[in-house]
Scaffold this motif. Structure first.
Motif, short mmCIF file in Angstrom:
data_model
loop_
_atom_site.label_atom_id
_atom_site.label_comp_id
_atom_site.label_asym_id
_atom_site.label_seq_id
_atom_site.Cartn_x
_atom_site.Cartn_y
_atom_site.Cartn_z
N GLY A 153 0.80 -1.21 0.00
CA GLY A 153 0.00 0.00 0.00
C GLY A 153 0.84 1.27 0.00
O GLY A 153 1.97 1.28 0.50
N ASP A 194 -3.28 5.56 -1.50
CA ASP A 194 -4.34 4.56 -1.41
C ASP A 194 -5.27 4.79 -0.22
O ASP A 194 -6.36 4.21 -0.16
N LEU A 195 -4.86 5.59 0.73
CA LEU A 195 -5.58 5.67 2.00
C LEU A 195 -7.05 6.06 1.90
O LEU A 195 -7.87 5.49 2.64
N VAL A 219 -8.73 2.89 1.10
CA VAL A 219 -8.55 1.96 2.22
C VAL A 219 -9.55 2.29 3.32
O VAL A 219 -10.23 1.41 3.85
N PHE A 246 0.39 -2.14 4.97
CA PHE A 246 -0.76 -2.78 4.36
C PHE A 246 -0.47 -3.17 2.92
O PHE A 246 0.45 -2.64 2.29
N VAL A 289 -2.65 -3.98 -0.78
CA VAL A 289 -3.93 -3.75 -1.44
C VAL A 289 -4.08 -4.70 -2.61
O VAL A 289 -3.10 -5.12 -3.21
N ILE A 322 -9.15 -0.07 -5.62
CA ILE A 322 -8.78 -0.98 -4.54
C ILE A 322 -10.01 -1.74 -4.09
O ILE A 322 -11.02 -1.15 -3.69
N ILE A 368 -7.94 -5.17 1.11
CA ILE A 368 -6.78 -4.73 1.88
C ILE A 368 -6.43 -5.76 2.94
O ILE A 368 -7.29 -6.51 3.40
N LEU A 372 -4.28 -5.09 6.39
CA LEU A 372 -3.56 -4.11 7.19
C LEU A 372 -2.97 -4.82 8.41
O LEU A 372 -3.67 -5.56 9.09
#
Length: 166
Positions: free
Chosen positions: A6, A10-11, A14, A51, A53, A61, A64, A66
Motif C-alpha cells: 500500500g 491509497d488511504l 482503504v 498494508f 492492497v 482498490i 486490503i 492491514l
C-alpha cells in the motif's frame, strides 16, 4: 487483480473499505479513524502499520490486508493482521487468500515467529475461511480493550505517568 504494498495515495480507498467492513460487522459508528490519522500513523516519521492492497484493472482498490509488528514475550517478533477486507462483491473469489498469503510472506520476510488476528464469533464465513487455511482459532483467550474514553478516565499511578514523561 494485482496485489501490491500500500501507498499513502491509497488511504482514501482503504478507509472506505474499512467503513464497508464496519457496516458488515454492524458497527459503522465505531470507525473514528481519519485519513489524517492514517497518514500520520502509516507514513509519518514513525510508521506503525503497513498494508497490502488488491486492485482491479482500473486501479480501484477492492481488498486490503492491514498489519503491524507486535511483540510476544514468549515468541518474539510477530505480525498482527488487524484487518483483511475484500469488497463484498468479490468475496469467495480467492482474493482474500491471496491477500492473506501476502501477509504470511511479509511475516516470513520480517522474521516474525507468529501471525495473529481476531475474528468475530458470529462471522461464520471468515471462520470458515481461516479454518480452510489450517489456522488455529483459540477459544481460550478473551480480548481486553479500553476505549479512548476509558483511557482518559483511567486513574494511573503518578509514578507511571512520571516513567512515561520523565
Amino acid at each position: 487483480m494485482h496485489i501490491r504494498r500500500g501507498r499513502e495515495a491509497d488511504l482514501p480507498q482503504v478507509l472506505s473499505l474499512i467503513q464497508e467492513l464496519a457496516e458488515y460487522e454492524k458497527a459503522p459508528q465505531e470507525v473514528t479513524n481519519t485519513l489524517a490519522d492514517m497518514q500520520r500513523d502509516g507514513f509519518g516519521p514513525e510508521p506503525i502499520f503497513g498494508f497490502f492492497v488488491a486492485e482491479d484493472t482500473t486501479s480501484h482498490i477492492v481488498g486490503i490486508a492491514l498489519y503491524y509488528t507486535a511483540y510476544s514475550t514468549w515468541k518474539g517478533r510477530m505480525l498482527y493482521l488487524e484487518d483483511l477486507v475484500v469488497t463484498e462483491a468479490l468475496r469467495g473469489t480467492g482474493l482474500g487468500k491471496r491477500l492473506f498469503d501476502t501477509v504470511v510472506a511479509e511475516a516470513r520476510h520480517t522474521g516474525a515467529k507468529r501471525l495473529k488476528w481476531q475474528v468475530l464469533e458470529w462471522n461464520e464465513p471468515a471462520i470458515g475461511f481461516y479454518k480452510k487455511l489450517g489456522a488455529h482459532l483459540d477459544p481460550e483467550w478473551h480480548n481486553g480493550n479500553l476505549t479512548a474514553e476509558q483511557l482518559l478516565a483511567y486513574s494511573c499511578d503518578p509514578a507511571a505517568e512520571a516513567a512515561v514523561h520523565g
